[in-house]
Design an enzyme around this catalytic site. Structure first.
Site, short mmCIF file in Angstrom:
data_model
loop_
_atom_site.label_atom_id
_atom_site.label_comp_id
_atom_site.label_asym_id
_atom_site.label_seq_id
_atom_site.Cartn_x
_atom_site.Cartn_y
_atom_site.Cartn_z
N ARG A 60 -39.50 14.31 -19.09
CA ARG A 60 -38.56 13.70 -19.98
C ARG A 60 -36.79 13.69 -19.37
O ARG A 60 -36.80 11.78 -19.40
CB ARG A 60 -37.38 14.20 -21.22
N HIS A 64 -35.86 8.90 -18.53
CA HIS A 64 -33.80 9.15 -18.97
C HIS A 64 -34.21 8.74 -17.36
O HIS A 64 -32.51 7.66 -17.78
CB HIS A 64 -33.28 10.11 -19.15
N ASP A 65 -34.35 8.77 -16.81
CA ASP A 65 -33.98 7.99 -14.84
C ASP A 65 -34.54 7.23 -15.03
O ASP A 65 -33.14 5.62 -14.93
CB ASP A 65 -35.09 8.98 -14.23
N ASP A 72 -33.91 5.13 -10.08
CA ASP A 72 -33.46 5.28 -8.77
C ASP A 72 -33.21 7.30 -8.48
O ASP A 72 -32.15 7.15 -7.89
CB ASP A 72 -32.34 4.26 -9.20
N SER A 74 -30.74 8.48 -10.71
CA SER A 74 -29.26 8.62 -10.89
C SER A 74 -29.13 10.08 -11.69
O SER A 74 -27.93 10.81 -11.64
CB SER A 74 -29.42 7.25 -11.42
N GLU A 86 -24.09 11.31 -15.70
CA GLU A 86 -24.98 10.82 -16.24
C GLU A 86 -26.03 12.14 -16.81
O GLU A 86 -26.07 12.54 -17.21
CB GLU A 86 -26.42 10.13 -15.30
N ASN A 92 -27.55 14.84 -23.07
CA ASN A 92 -27.89 15.84 -21.85
C ASN A 92 -28.26 16.96 -22.04
O ASN A 92 -28.90 17.47 -21.87
CB ASN A 92 -26.71 15.96 -21.08
N PRO A 160 -32.52 5.29 -25.57
CA PRO A 160 -32.77 4.76 -27.57
C PRO A 160 -32.12 5.96 -28.03
O PRO A 160 -32.74 7.34 -27.66
CB PRO A 160 -33.62 4.52 -27.76
N HIS A 190 -43.68 12.94 -26.61
CA HIS A 190 -44.25 13.95 -27.81
C HIS A 190 -44.33 14.49 -28.16
O HIS A 190 -44.17 15.60 -28.81
CB HIS A 190 -42.94 13.32 -28.70
N ASP A 250 -52.20 16.20 -25.73
CA ASP A 250 -53.22 15.70 -26.33
C ASP A 250 -52.89 14.60 -27.61
O ASP A 250 -51.60 14.15 -27.50
CB ASP A 250 -53.32 17.25 -27.20
#
Ligand code: HEM
Ligand SMILES: *[C@@H]1O[C@H](CO)[C@@H](O)[C@H](O)[C@H]1NC(C)=O
Ligand SMILES: *[C@@H]1O[C@H](CO)[C@@H](O)[C@H](O)[C@H]1NC(C)=O
Ligand SMILES: *[C@@H]1O[C@H](CO)[C@@H](O)[C@H](O)[C@H]1NC(C)=O
Ligand SMILES: *[C@@H]1O[C@H](CO)[C@@H](O)[C@H](O)[C@H]1NC(C)=O
Length: 320
Positions: A60, A64-65, A72, A74, A86, A92, A160, A190, A250
């Site tokens: 994850r 997000h990065d 980068d 961040s 961030e 978070n 999103p 997921h 899977d």
């Protein structure tokens, strides 16, 4: 809520991460740090033995990065005086285990100082957690990213949301030069991990004026989730695994979508919308098809907004 929506759609209109034509290279460190990938794999593997939540968190983290300011690193910068990073932005909840990347980086600085960027460490770790839990899928990670110097909590609004419908998801991915197939394949991330009640609460109580529970959710799942999330305000750690085999990489996630058992509205929407439904069905039927597409889409995700000239941080949590 209304003002949140306005800010959100404004931000979506204004902020587009350019599709970089990155010149990344799978052999980037062959001469300068040939042991880089082995060091990272060893660190990730060891950390995952001590804490089985690590693989999902690192996967994850990469998403997000890359979605915020490009890949980068961040996401790794700490909040400083006058700047909330961030890491400490609103979504978070559950992006954690930063220490694994910091540990790998410390070992890399000993082996080959000032060479391997934190952004590349995240990209390699995200591949390793997937290949570690099962033999396939795997892919060569392209490398050569540089680390950014900016990280803002307010940027996380551009991620999103789990309440997004398919048009919103497609738009969010398109801004990063990712297509509909990438959206479906990467949502397959997921297959690992856990969600807190707050991320799907809207679906299981007071969904709409007509329905208490989202009618697209399988009734048995709704029942289970309502029990697990009985006291969302007192037990903030309550939640559910994202699929029934949450530590195995899977195609179970897609099979669950075909039964109305997606946890987030944004997951279940993929099986409802005509733009994505057939891909969900194909991945549910054919695991190796999913693996191949996931690997290809992870490489594309790793190209988003890449910086090629810039710094290699000495420590991932702070700029040089
Ligand atoms: C398509 C849009 C996406 C949305 C709306 C979304 C949303 C979320 C949310 C709300 C959570 C749960 C946070 C919590 O309550 O703790 C979550 C967890 C997770 N997401 Fe996504 N996600 C998306 C795409 C992705 C992608 C592309 C990946 C990686 C390829 C990914 C990997 C994960 C993983 C592994 C977890 C579990 C984290 C853990 O166990 O700590 N997600 N996601
Ligand atoms: C393995 O992980 C544990 C827990 O994070 C840590 O204490 C230990 O130092 C690590 N060992 C190696 C060799 O990295
Ligand atoms: C999440 O962000 C909030 C501020 O929005 C901060 O107070 C909190 O410490 C952060 N939590 C984690 C786990 O980083
Ligand atoms: C998706 O959500 C947006 C924003 O709420 C809305 O304007 C749009 O009509 C929705 N699209 C579909 C196909 O439901
Ligand atoms: C559901 O909505 C009603 C009316 O808006 C409100 O009174 C009630 O507290 C809400 N229930 C929950 C569980 O949020």
């Amino acid at each position: 809520m209304a003002s949140y929506r306005v800010v959100c759609s404004l931000a979506l209109l204004l902020i587009t991460i350019p599709a970089s034509r990155a010149m990344l290279d799978s052999h980037y460190y062959d001469q300068t740090c040939p042991q880089a990938e082995a060091i990272i794999l060893q660190t990730v593997r060891n950390a995952s033995i001590y804490d089985p939540k690590v693989p999902a968190r690192l996967l994850r983290m990469f998403f997000h990065d890359c979605f915020i300011r490009g890949c980068d690193a961040s996401i790794l910068l700490d909040t400083t005086t006058g700047n909330q990073a961030e890491k400490d932005g609103p979504p978070n909840v559950s992006v954690r285990s930063f220490y694994v990347i910091d540990d790998a980086k410390a070992k890399l600085e000993m082996a080959c100082p000032q060479t391997v960027s934190c952004a590349d460490v995240i990209a390699i770790a995200a591949r390793d957690v997937v290949t570690m839990v099962i033999v396939r899928p795997s892919w060569d990670v392209l490398k050569g990213r540089k680390d950014g110097r900016v990280s803002k909590a307010s940027d996380t609004i551009n991620l999103p949301a789990p309440t997004f419908n398919v048009s919103q998801l497609i738009q969010s991915f398109a801004k990063r030069a990712l297509g509909v197939k990438d959206l479906v394949a990467l949502s397959g991330g997921h297959t690992l991990g856990f969600s807190h009640c707050s991320s799907f609460q809207n679906r299981i109580r007071n969904f709409s004026s007509m329905h208490d529970v989202d009618p697209n959710m399988n009734l048995q799942l709704a029942e289970v989730l309502r029990k697990k999330c009985r006291k969302p305000h007192t037990d903030r750690s309550a939640g559910t695994f994202l699929d029934s085999t949450s530590s195995i990489f899977d195609n179970e996630y897609f099979r669950q979508l075909t039964q109305g058992k997606g946890v987030f509205g944004s997951d279940q929407a993929l099986f409802i919308d005509d733009n994505t439904k057939s891909t969900v069905e194909a991945f549910a039927k054919d695991q190796s098809l999913f693996f191949g597409e996931f690997a290809a889409s992870m490489v594309k995700l790793g190209n988003v907004g890449v910086i090629e000239k810039g710094e290699v941080r000495l420590k991932c949590a702070s700029v040089n």
